[in-house]
Every structure is written in structure tokens, then in C-alpha cells.
Design an enzyme around this catalytic site. Structure first.
Site, mmCIF file in Angstrom:
data_model
loop_
_atom_site.group_PDB
_atom_site.id
_atom_site.type_symbol
_atom_site.label_atom_id
_atom_site.label_comp_id
_atom_site.label_asym_id
_atom_site.label_seq_id
_atom_site.Cartn_x
_atom_site.Cartn_y
_atom_site.Cartn_z
ATOM 1 N N GLN A 274 4.018 42.412 41.503
ATOM 2 C CA GLN A 274 5.219 43.112 41.939
ATOM 3 C C GLN A 274 5.440 43.001 43.454
ATOM 4 O O GLN A 274 4.534 42.688 44.207
ATOM 5 C CB GLN A 274 5.130 44.588 41.557
ATOM 6 C CG GLN A 274 5.264 44.867 40.079
ATOM 7 C CD GLN A 274 5.313 46.358 39.812
ATOM 8 O OE1 GLN A 274 4.380 46.930 39.293
ATOM 9 N NE2 GLN A 274 6.419 46.990 40.178
ATOM 10 N N HIS A 275 6.686 43.272 43.848
ATOM 11 C CA HIS A 275 7.102 43.559 45.235
ATOM 12 C C HIS A 275 7.226 42.348 46.154
ATOM 13 O O HIS A 275 7.917 42.440 47.171
ATOM 14 C CB HIS A 275 6.143 44.544 45.917
ATOM 15 C CG HIS A 275 5.914 45.819 45.201
ATOM 16 N ND1 HIS A 275 6.930 46.627 44.748
ATOM 17 C CD2 HIS A 275 4.757 46.451 44.857
ATOM 18 C CE1 HIS A 275 6.417 47.691 44.163
ATOM 19 N NE2 HIS A 275 5.106 47.606 44.211
ATOM 20 N N ASP B 240 3.788 42.841 36.652
ATOM 21 C CA ASP B 240 2.486 42.793 35.986
ATOM 22 C C ASP B 240 2.122 44.099 35.300
ATOM 23 O O ASP B 240 1.605 44.098 34.171
ATOM 24 C CB ASP B 240 1.390 42.359 36.962
ATOM 25 C CG ASP B 240 1.372 43.135 38.271
ATOM 26 O OD1 ASP B 240 2.153 44.094 38.439
ATOM 27 O OD2 ASP B 240 0.558 42.766 39.147
#
Length: 468
Positions: free
Chosen positions: A72-73, A228
Site C-alpha cells: 500500500q501507499h 496487500d
């Protein structure tokens, strides 16, 4: 009768893993992996190279659909021709901590962010990285016309490798980790994009959970993919009262929930899940690598660390570790380092140090269970997954420190399996998720006694002493 095959891709911080599964049962037919380079700043081209390596030698032969679950991110910046502007900044790159704090203040404080996107930005979030780019690399920021996430980029690259690419896409789960897409309204918040970037950006289309992103030249259906943690939740089939405690590069505690979490402290991020619901989540920067660092410090391996930790008594005779070895995300201490407290001549043993490292890592995540409960999410059992879940010491100590019974599912690539399950879902036309089995669980009951509460209290007291 030949069976239908689907593939799930886990493009994580450390590697790319692919599992090929039976679409009806979830049985794993074959799997592969390839390494990613280390670091918090990585060219997205490495993810494609690793995917191509993992997908080689007939790995995808006979596969009808695939999906990507990704870290992520991460901020992937693209110019007007969809070329990479710079290396991606990953979730664990903390240089954007000051940018995050500025964004929180400029919008009017944490509650203003929670009202709009159900998260309070920290260094990890994409919105903070966009602001950092605008402030520190204006030339790169000026060239950047589009920002996508790691799983978005790999999904698009898979489709771009043929003629199946139509547009950049994402899903609600991963989009909810940007800080500028709202799981409350289901829309991008253009005001927040402009606040971070100083201009409008082109962003990927957020697909419905069971929609298709496209097809490859060979006819493989490509599902939306997801983050994820959302993919792992898909594979585990969470029940009410379950919280996942994932011990990988990062540590996460999350649970399925029917509504936004609305936590203005920022400890719980109100993410969306990959089915249409919500996935409130607490994340730490430090988990499994605390154990590898401890083993190296003690001149042993992970099995040796287990033996040492299990030879010590609960509480490590008062020795306490704050495991902020890479800074920390929750609590929000990006510049922190690890701290060892309560050291005396009598407790200065390898066994106590090993035990303190395991207990400290777990106590850091036990706070996530407390935070979820404070946000109205019931937690009655922890599902322990991730690389460190294989540790004998972690399994033995976790129920005591976490304060709930622990269930350890069979070791598996849960992110890749969740992506594969999504692919099977999209391939079937939507409706109910395929009823895949998650295998057997090893259950470890909560021990009698007050040692766990004492460990948590001692940890909290030391944290307040060191960090206020």
C-alpha cells in the site's frame, strides 16, 4: 475435465510472488517468486522485472484470470506519456513525516481529515508523499501528471505489455490508503489532491470490487487487484470478532467492519476492504525485522532466538524493548529509534534480551487491538500470519501479550491467495465470493494469570517515559 486456473500476484516490499490456484476450490497448483531490491525508494521497473521473472517458464500457462495484490501507499509518478518521473517512494519512507503534519494542520486538524477520508495522514500515506514531492523536488512535481499506486502500476504494466491496456485503474481498498480517496463517499477528494500537489492530478479509475480491468493479449482476464492487507483479508475469510495480526516487514492489525472507523487519533486508519465493506487497520513499521535484528545482535539465528526467548520467564525480568528500529508509524514517531529499558545486572542475560525483543514487537501490536476496540470494532481472537508467525517464541508468547486467544492459519501466501480469489470472483461474473477453504488453524488459548497485562503496562509506561 480440465479445471479452471486463476493466478494471484503479491508484489510486496521484498519480492514478487505468484500463486496459481484452482478457481473453484483455491487449491494451489504451483507458485513462484522473484526478489525486489531493498530500500524505501525503488524504481517501479524493478517490480516489472521481478514479475516477468516469476511469471516465466510457463507459470501462467492455462490461467484464465489474474489479480495483483500490492504494498500500500507507494507513490508512483508518471508524466504525460505515462513514463516514470522518479523512483517510487514506498510506504516505509518516512521523509514525508513533516509534510503529513503540515497537511493535517492546514485542513484544520485530525477530525477534518477523518470527516473526509477516514484517515489522518502520516508519513506512509500517498498524500504526504505528494506534498513532499511538491516541496522538495519541484521539477519532478511539475513533470508529474498522474500518480498511481504500486498495484495499480503493475496491473497497468501487465495490460500494457500487450494491447489490453485501456486506462489506469485501482480498487477501493488500495485507493483508501492514499489519503485523497474517501471510503465514506466513494469518491476522490479533489480539494485534498490540490492541497498536497498544488495542482490537479490524473488518478486511476476506482473499479467495483468484481469488475475487470481488462484482458491481456493471450486472453487472461485481469481483475482490479487491491492492497496487500485487503488481499490477505480476502483469503482468510474473516468472521465477526476476528482481527488479523500480520507480522511481515511491517506489522498490521485489522478487522472487517461494516462502517467507517472514524478515529481522530489517527491510530486506526479507516480503510476500505476489497468487497465493498471497511477494513479498519493499525500499522507499525517494525515487525519481523525486529526479530532478525535481535538474532544478529545476539550472534544467533532465528531458531536460536526462539530458544533463548522461551528460556526466559514472562516479562524478561523487567527488561523492556521499544522496537522502533526504523522509526515508527503507530505511534507516530518517524524519527524514533529503539530503546531498551529496565536493564539491571541481574536481568542482563541473552535470554531476557531475546524475550524482551519478542515481547516488545508484540506489545507494539497489542496496542492495535486496543485501538480497534476503542473504534468500536470487536476483537475476540487474533489470526496470526506473516513471516514471523512461524517463530515458536512468537506463537507461544503472542496470546499472553496480545491478550486474546491466537489462531495460526497454515503457512501460506495469503496476499497472493486473496488476489487469486478476487480473480476467480471476477471471472465468475461477480455475486458471491468463491467459497475457498483457508485450511486448518492451530489455536493457542489465552493463558491464565496477569503476566500479559503486566507486560503491556510496563511497555506503555516505558513508552510514555521515553516519548511522552
Amino acid at each position: 475435465m480440465p479445471r479452471t486456473l486463476v493466478a494471484g500476484v503479491d508484489s510486496s516490499t521484498q519480492s514478487c510472488k505468484i500463486v496459481v490456484c484452482d478457481a473453484d476450490t483455491g487449491e494451489v497448483v504451483r507458485e513462484s517468486r522473484a526478489a525486489h531490491p531493498d530500500g524505501t525508494e525503488v524504481s517501479a521497473d524493478h517490480w516489472w522485472t521481478a514479475y516477468a521473472e516469476a511469471a516465466s517458464d510457463g507459470m501462467l500457462e492455462g490461467v484464465s484470470a489474474l489479480a495483483v495484490g500490492g504494498q500500500q501507499h507507494g507513490m508512483v509518478t508518471l508524466d504525460g506519456d505515462d513514463k516514470l518521473v522518479r523512483d517510487a517512494l514506498l510506504w516505509n519512507d518516512v521523509r514525508s513525516a513533516e509534510a503529513a503534519a503540515d497537511l493535517v494542520r492546514e485542513l484544520g486538524g485530525p477530525q477534518a481529515w477523518v470527516d473526509r477520508v477516514d484517515v489522518v495522514p502520516l508519513a506512509a500515506f500517498t498524500v504526504a508523499k505528494v506534498r513532499w514531492l511538491a516541496e522538495h523536488e519541484p521539477e519532478h512535481a511539475a513533470r508529474t501528471e498522474r500518480v498511481v499506486l504500486p498495484h495499480d502500476w503493475l496491473t497497468g504494466r501487465i495490460l500494457q505489455s500487450g494491447n489490453g491496456f485501456e486506462r489506469w485503474t485501482t480498487d477501493r481498498g488500495d485507493a483508501s490508503g492514499t489519503g485523497y480517496w474517501s471510503p465514506v463517499t466513494g469518491t476522490y477528494q479533489d480539494e485534498l489532491v490540490r492541497l498536497a500537489a498544488g495542482k490537479a492530478l490524473q488518478l486511476p479509475e476506482v473499479l467495483a470490487p468484481d469488475a475487470a480491468a481488462g484482458r491481456t493479449d493471450s486472453g487472461i482476464l485481469v481483475a482490479p487487484g487491491t492492497g496487500d492487507n485487503m488481499a490477505a483479508a480476502l483469503s482468510l475469510g474473516l468472521e465477526a470478532g476476528d482481527a488479523v495480526v500480520s507480522l511481515g516487514t511491517s506489522g498490521t492489525v485489522y478487522a472487517a467492519h461494516e462502517r467507517p472507523s472514524g478515529d481522530p487519533t489517527g491510530a486506526v486508519a479507516g480503510f476500505a476492504d476489497a468487497t465493498g465493506g471497511h477494513l479498519p487497520l493499525m500499522c507499525t513499521l517494525n515487525a519481523a525485522r525486529v526479530l532478525s535484528a535481535a538474532a544478529a545482535m545476539l550472534g544467533t539465528d532465528l531458531a536460536g532466538l526462539d530458544r533463548l526467548a522461551l528460556a526466559a520467564s514472562p516479562g524478561a525480568q523487567g527488561l523492556v524493548l521499544l522496537p522502533y528500529l526504523d522509526g515508527e508509524r503507530t505511534p507516530n514517531l518517524p524519527e524514533a529509534t529503539g530503546s531498551l529499558g529496565g536493564l539491571t545486572r541481574s536481568n542482563a542475560t541473552p535470554e531476557n534480551l531475546a524475550r524482551a525483543c519478542v515481547e516488545g514487537m508484540l506489545a507494539n501490536l497489542a496496542a492495535g487491538i486496543t485501538d480497534l476496540r476503542a473504534a468500536g470494532v470487536p476483537v475476540e481472537r487474533a489470526l496470526l500470519i506473516g513471516g514471523a508467525a512461524a517463530s515458536a517464541a512468537v506463537r507461544a508468547i503472542a496470546p499472553m501479550v496480545l491478550g486474546v486467544p491466537v489462531s495460526v492459519p497454515d503457512s501460506a501466501e495469503y496476499v497472493a491467495l486473496g488476489a487469486a480469489r478476487q480473480a476467480a470472483w471476477v471471472l465468475s461474473g461477480g455475486g458471491d465470493l468463491p467459497p475457498w477453504s483457508v485450511g486448518t488453524h492451530t489455536t493457542i488459548e489465552l493463558p491464565d494469570g496477569i503476566e500479559g497485562a503486566q507486560i503491556r503496562d510496563r511497555y506503555d509506561a516505558f513508552r510514555h517515559t521515553v516519548h511522552g
